[in-house]
Structure formats: structure tokens, C-alpha cells
Write an enzyme that holds these catalytic residues in place. Structure first.
Site, PDB file in Angstrom:
ATOM      1  N   CYS A   1       3.981  -6.804 -16.986  1.00 20.93           N
ATOM      2  CA  CYS A   1       3.097  -5.809 -16.364  1.00 20.93           C
ATOM      3  C   CYS A   1       3.203  -5.798 -14.854  1.00 20.93           C
ATOM      4  O   CYS A   1       2.440  -5.120 -14.190  1.00 20.93           O
ATOM      5  CB  CYS A   1       1.650  -6.022 -16.812  1.00 20.93           C
ATOM      6  SG  CYS A   1       0.991  -7.616 -16.304  1.00 20.93           S
TER       7      CYS A   1
ATOM      8  N   ARG B   1      -7.715  -7.320 -18.075  1.00 18.72           N
ATOM      9  CA  ARG B   1      -7.528  -8.606 -17.384  1.00 18.72           C
ATOM     10  C   ARG B   1      -8.845  -9.026 -16.765  1.00 18.72           C
ATOM     11  O   ARG B   1      -9.510  -8.224 -16.102  1.00 18.72           O
ATOM     12  CB  ARG B   1      -6.473  -8.481 -16.295  1.00 18.72           C
ATOM     13  CG  ARG B   1      -6.315  -9.789 -15.524  1.00 18.72           C
ATOM     14  CD  ARG B   1      -5.159  -9.763 -14.574  1.00 18.72           C
ATOM     15  NE  ARG B   1      -5.456  -9.010 -13.365  1.00 18.72           N
ATOM     16  CZ  ARG B   1      -4.571  -8.778 -12.422  1.00 18.72           C
ATOM     17  NH1 ARG B   1      -3.328  -9.218 -12.558  1.00 18.72           N
ATOM     18  NH2 ARG B   1      -4.883  -8.098 -11.350  1.00 18.72           N
TER      19      ARG B   1
ATOM     20  N   HIS C   1       0.794  -1.224   0.000  1.00 22.46           N
ATOM     21  CA  HIS C   1       0.000   0.000   0.000  1.00 22.46           C
ATOM     22  C   HIS C   1       0.828   1.277   0.000  1.00 22.46           C
ATOM     23  O   HIS C   1       0.630   2.167  -0.810  1.00 22.46           O
ATOM     24  CB  HIS C   1      -0.759   0.041   1.352  1.00 22.46           C
ATOM     25  CG  HIS C   1      -2.214  -0.138   1.207  1.00 22.46           C
ATOM     26  ND1 HIS C   1      -2.931  -0.946   2.032  1.00 22.46           N
ATOM     27  CD2 HIS C   1      -3.084   0.415   0.350  1.00 22.46           C
ATOM     28  CE1 HIS C   1      -4.192  -0.913   1.696  1.00 22.46           C
ATOM     29  NE2 HIS C   1      -4.314  -0.099   0.669  1.00 22.46           N
TER      30      HIS C   1
ATOM     31  N   ASN D   1       5.081  -9.698 -10.115  1.00 19.52           N
ATOM     32  CA  ASN D   1       4.812  -9.666  -8.670  1.00 19.52           C
ATOM     33  C   ASN D   1       4.480 -11.075  -8.181  1.00 19.52           C
ATOM     34  O   ASN D   1       5.044 -11.570  -7.208  1.00 19.52           O
ATOM     35  CB  ASN D   1       3.632  -8.744  -8.345  1.00 19.52           C
ATOM     36  CG  ASN D   1       3.809  -7.356  -8.925  1.00 19.52           C
ATOM     37  OD1 ASN D   1       4.926  -6.937  -9.177  1.00 19.52           O
ATOM     38  ND2 ASN D   1       2.716  -6.650  -9.140  1.00 19.52           N
ATOM     39  N   ASP D   2       3.544 -11.712  -8.873  1.00 23.84           N
ATOM     40  CA  ASP D   2       3.187 -13.072  -8.475  1.00 23.84           C
ATOM     41  C   ASP D   2       4.251 -14.075  -8.913  1.00 23.84           C
ATOM     42  O   ASP D   2       4.518 -15.051  -8.209  1.00 23.84           O
ATOM     43  CB  ASP D   2       1.815 -13.464  -9.035  1.00 23.84           C
ATOM     44  CG  ASP D   2       0.704 -12.955  -8.142  1.00 23.84           C
ATOM     45  OD1 ASP D   2       0.828 -13.099  -6.914  1.00 23.84           O
ATOM     46  OD2 ASP D   2      -0.260 -12.372  -8.662  1.00 23.84           O
TER      47      ASP D   2
END
Ligand code: PEP
Ligand code: MG
Length: 561
Positions: free
Chosen positions: A493, A334, A196, A445-446
Site C-alpha cells: 500500500c 489502519r 506534498h 514508503n517507510d
């Protein structure tokens, strides 16, 4: 470009994880610690309960109004966080729970704390995004308690001159309320580059490093030099070092400000520079920031607050707003990445011990394919009359069969099918997957989370989920090579694409587009425009030869400058 802060013998260098690029020098400040007010053990006399109740309601309304005012003065993600916290401060459910505690004889302060802890237990039990909101909940409670106690609002003080804020971690409401003219940099001991705080700091354009070891040792008021793009803090730098580093970065920032696209290397090799968005407003901001299109439209973020599935018409309106920002350009939508840290109340999700490894993204289709079908129908409806065919991709693909089945559904509607590569299995089978779809986009990220077996939400594991991890980069390179063999586009991305230096190495792997937050678009575009494809390829080869993120960064910057 970020300049290395290392090699300055006269100063200590603290190393962390890059979050938001930028080089700044200023004295440090720290947040005002939250004062914990001990709850009274004595019961409040019945005659005082009405006044305690009135005081609690007044404090909750005052805090809510203050947060609402800040939300109005902010925009984008910062405004959303502040409005959500304002709503929390005046939440009727929370107030009713606090009233119950008042009725049991607790003071207003004790009732506020007890109600908050009751809510925190429920949110934690729900897990995912709700559990993440516990930080906001406690932050709002601290503000109400301070108001009741007649103390100053806890959080960030307003410094007399531009300063760099040092903290363990920040409540999102504190980050969202930062004034970038006064808080010119942020360095945190905890936090992750995709958390965040980093996301809001990026939006505010405040250079930020997270997971920096040793910050506790720096007293308030110490002069430091922060390099957000390198994730480094130099303590007590010499004036010469400051002039060189800040001046060098300013030069690069000026060059970036003048970048208007289209994305290409200095010798003219095209690399599309796209933006990650979550609504029409963000898409227009991305267009204004010179993005060539949208590389990732996170549709699930539009519906996090919905109890029931939005109708096809409602969805079409939301998607259409993004298409309108780029009427003639590429927009990659997406499909809902529900589950894990982004549970949608209308999508099926069971109580799972490991939600990140559970039913999320495309896996939800196994339980209820209607949600995907209706979303695809809504995308078709949004595109109708706009004379444009959107690209549509599925999240969390881990098998060839999933990709094939998704592509069939998408093609049947005349849309362009692609999938995300976020699971190592998909990266390893990228060529077989690409046989069935028209493009892939790598979610680093994942991909980092699953490759490194490290929760991307954990501030303590930020070094493991660093996108410069060579193991992750090898999977990215293998996917790019598969795309080149089949002549199909392969984008990135994840947050990796927002790092201008890494974007060049990605181009060297053969990545055809990078998609990043709008605030990062110009820096990435300008950096690509400053290097040749031959150097990008050399940097790509060099990083693949390394075995840790720091050496990978060093190898790339030695070649690319
Ligand atoms: C990713 O995983 O890199 C990605 C872009 O998707 P998200 O961050 O929304 O999970
Ligand atoms: Mg992802």
C-alpha cells in the site's frame, strides 16, 4: 507504460525520480521569483500606524479570500491545502503578533515578515507536520507582502499556451492552484515522490518528475518531453520522438481509462487493485475510479487538527463514511499512525531527537493503550448495522510480540487483524508475524526510509527512497514469499503500488493486492491486465538480480514492455 526517453543521441536526457506518470511535450515556464522587499530600518511615525494596521488587515483579508476562492474551485487534497493556507492568511494569532510589531514602529510589510518569522521559529521547534507548514506560512506571507507592496502575486504565471513548469520546489498552495489544462507537466529539482507537491500533482493528474538533476540549465521557453513515470526529461526532442512517445502513452492511457476491474493479469491471475483513502469523499472517488475496495484508510489524517481525542461516536461516523463507499468490498482500516511527521495533539508524544525512529504508530500503545482500544471500539460501532467485517491493521510493527498483542485485541472484537510491514525487522520476521495475523500490507514508503536510512521527507535523498531500490524489493519479495508459504494475503500500500510497471513485478513476487491513490488505480489495473503472470514472475526475478533502481526499472521494462 512509460517509454524510455534514453537513447536519443540528438537530445540531452535529464534523470530524476518518477512521481506522477504521463508523457507530455511542451515549452517550459518557470515561477515568477518572489520579490524580497527589504524591511525599512526607519521607524514608522505613530501617526501612520493606524493606516499601516488597516493596510495589513486588508492585505491579509484579500489574500485569504483569494485562497478561499481557489479552494472552492478545487477538490480533495488541493482544496484542503488551499483552505488551510487561507485560514493561515487571516489567522487572528498571526495578525495580533504583527500588530505588536506595528506598535513597535515597524511598517506593515516589516511587521508581516517579523510575525511570520516568529511563527516559523515556533513551528520549526515543534517539528514534524508543524515544521512542514513553515513553507506554507512563508508562502502566505510572500503573498501578503506582495499585496501590501502593490506587486503581482508571486508564484506561477498563467501561460498563453500549455506548458511544462520547471521549479526547484513548489509551495503547496502554488501546486494546488495549478490548472492542468495549462500546466501540463511538472519537473522539479527538489521534492520527493511522496511529498506534498507530488501528492497534489497526482490528484490533479499532472505528470510530474522530482529530484531531476540539471533543470537549472534549461532556459524558459525550451521545448522538452517529460516522462513522469520514468522520471525523465528530454531536452529539445525531435518531432518523431515526441509523436512516438506521446502517442504510445496516449494509447496506454486510453486502455487504462477503459479498465473497470477486477484486478487480474492477462491470463486471469487475481491481483486486487485497491485504493488509499483518508475520508468518505476520497473513498467514493476511489469507487468511481474502479477500485475494488480500500487497501489503506489512513485514519490519523482525519484528526490532525483535533486538540482532543474524538469520541467513539465521532470516530465511528468518520469510519462509517468510508465503509459506505464500499458496502460489499474489502476495506482495510489502519489504526492511528500518530507521531513522526503526523503528530496528533491528543496522542502522547515526547520531544524526541529522531521522531521517525521514535514513538509512532503502534508504539504509542505502550504509553497509552486506551487510544487503540477506543479506536477499535469505534470501528466495531461503524461496522455495526452495515453487515460487514472490516480488516484492521496496525502501523509500524517491528516485533512479533507487537503483532500478536494487536491481533488479540482485534480478534476479541470480531474484526480481521493484520499489520503493516514498514520496518526491515518486520519484513525479515514476516512469517513469524503472519502466524498471528490474517494478513499483512507492506508500506514501501517507510520500508524504503528505514531500509535505506534515508528520511522520506528529504528532497535530497529521493533517489535513496526510490521504491525500486533492490534492497527494498528484496524485503518485499521475502514478505510475499512468507505469505505464500502460509497462504495468507500480502498487499502493498506504499507509493510503489502506484507505479504500474512495479505493480507487475510485485505481482510476480506473489503480492496479492496493490493499493494506490485513486488516480493511479486504472493505470495499475490496465497494466496488470496487459501482462501474463509468467512474465510478472520473470520480471520479479530479474529485478532482484539488479543492484540499483535504474537497472531494476530497465530489467522489468525489458520483460514487460
Ligand atoms: C508507507 O509507509 O508506505 C505507508 C503506506 O504508510 P504512510 O505513507 O502513511 O506512512
Ligand atoms: Mg508508513
Amino acid at each position: 507504460m512509460t517509454r524510455s526517453l534514453q537513447g536519443n543521441a540528438e537530445s540531452a536526457v535529464l534523470v530524476g525520480t518518477p512521481a506522477v506518470p504521463g508523457v507530455v511535450a511542451a515549452p517550459t515556464i518557470r515561477p515568477v521569483p518572489r520579490v524580497r522587499i527589504p524591511a525599512e530600518s526607519e521607524s514608522i511615525p505613530k501617526s501612520d500606524r493606524a493606516s499601516q494596521s488597516a493596510a495589513l488587515r486588508l492585505a491579509s483579508a484579500t489574500v485569504a479570500e483569494r485562497l478561499r476562492d481557489r479552494a472552492e474551485a478545487a477538490s480533495g487534497a488541493a482544496a484542503e491545502v488551499l483552505s488551510a493556507n487561507a485560514a493561515m492568511a487571516a489567522d487572528p494569532g498571526w495578525l495580533a503578533t504583527a500588530e505588536n510589531h506595528l506598535a513597535e514602529g515597524r511598517s506593515a510589510i516589516a511587521a508581516a515578515v517579523a510575525a511570520t518569522e516568529q511563527f516559523a521559529t515556533t513551528f520549526t521547534g515543534l517539528g514534524g507536520l508543524m515544521a512542514e507548514r513553515v513553507t506554507d506560512l512563508r508562502d502566505v506571507c510572500d503573498r501578503i507582502v506582495a499585496e501590501l507592496a502593490g506587486r503581482p502575486e508571486p508564484g506561477i504565471p498563467t501561460p498563453a499556451r500549455p506548458s511544462i513548469l520547471l521549479a526547484d520546489d513548489l509551495a503547496p498552495a502554488d501546486t494546488a492552484g495549478l490548472d492542468p489544462n495549462l500546466i501540463v507537466g511538472l519537473a522539479m529539482s527538489l521534492g520527493g515522490p511522496t511529498g506534498h507537491t507530488a501528492i497534489i500533482a497526482r490528484q490533479l493528474g499532472i505528470p510530474c518528475a522530482v529530484a531531476v538533476a540539471g533543470l537549472d540549465e534549461i532556459p524558459s521557453g525550451t521545448d522538452i518531453l517529460l516522462d513522469g513515470g520514468a522520471g525523465r526529461v528530454l531536452v529539445r526532442p525531435t518531432p518523431e520522438t515526441v509523436t512516438e512517445a506521446v502517442g504510445g502513452y496516449r494509447e496506454l492511457a486510453e486502455r487504462a481509462a477503459g479498465w473497470t476491474g477486477p484486478g487480474a493479469t492477462a491470463d486471469g491471475h487475481r491481483v486486487e487493485v485497491l485504493a488509499n483513502v483518508q475520508d468518505g469523499t476520497g473513498a467514493h472517488a476511489a469507487h468511481a475510479a474502479s477500485a475494488e475496495g480500500v487497501g489503506l484508510f489512513r485514519t490519523e489524517l482525519c484528526f490532525l487538527d483535533r486538540e482532543s481525542e474524538p469520541t467513539i461516536a465521532e470516530q465511528a461516523a468518520v469510519y462509517g463514511a468510508v465503509l459506505d463507499a464500499f458496502p460489499a468490498d474489502k476495506v482495510v482500516i489502519r489504526t492511528l499512525d500518530a507521531g513522526s511527521d503526523k503528530p496528533l495533539r491528543f496522542a502522547p508524544h515526547d520531544d524526541e531527537p529522531n521522531p521517525a525512529l521514535g514513538v509512532r504508530g503502534i508504539r504509542i500503545t505502550e504509553q497509552d493503550s486506551g487510544i487503540l482500544d477506543r479506536q477499535l471500539d469505534a470501528i466495531v460501532a461503524a461496522a455495526q448495522g452495515r453487515g460487514y467485517t472490516p480488516w484492521v491493521m496496525a502501523p509500524m510493527i517491528s516485533t512479533v510480540a507487537e503483532a500478536k498483542s494487536f491481533a488479540t485485541r482485534v480478534r476479541a472484537r470480531g474484526l480481521i487483524p493484520g499489520v503493516m510491514i514498514e520496518v526491515p525487522a518486520a519484513a525479515l520476521l514476516a512469517e513469524a508475524i503472519l502466524e498471528h495475523v490474517d494478513f499483512v500490507s507492506i508500506g514501501t514508503n517507510d520500508l524504503a526510509q528505514y531500509t535505506m536510512a534515508a528520511d522520506r521527507m528529504s528532497p535530497r535523498l529521493a533517489a535513496l527512497t526510490d521504491p525500486w531500490q533492490p534492497a527494498v524489493l528484496r524485503l518485499v519479495a521475502a514478505t510475499a514469499a512468507a505469505g505464500q508459504r502460509l497462504g495468507k494475503p500480502v498487499g502493498v500500500c506504499g507509493e510503489a503500488a502506484a507505479d504500474p510497471l512495479l505493480a507487475c513485478a510485485l505481482a510476480g513476487f506473489g503480492i496479492t493486492s496493490v493499493s494506490a491513490a485513486a488516480s493511479a488505480v486504472r493505470a495499475v489495473g490496465a497494466r496488470l491486465a496487459s501482462v501474463t503472470m509468467a512474465d510478472c514472475r520473470r520480471a520479479a526475478t530479474a529485478v532482484l538480480d539488479t543492484t540499483d533502481p535504474r537497472s531494476a526499472r530497465r530489467a522489468a521494462s525489458e520483460i514487460l514492455g
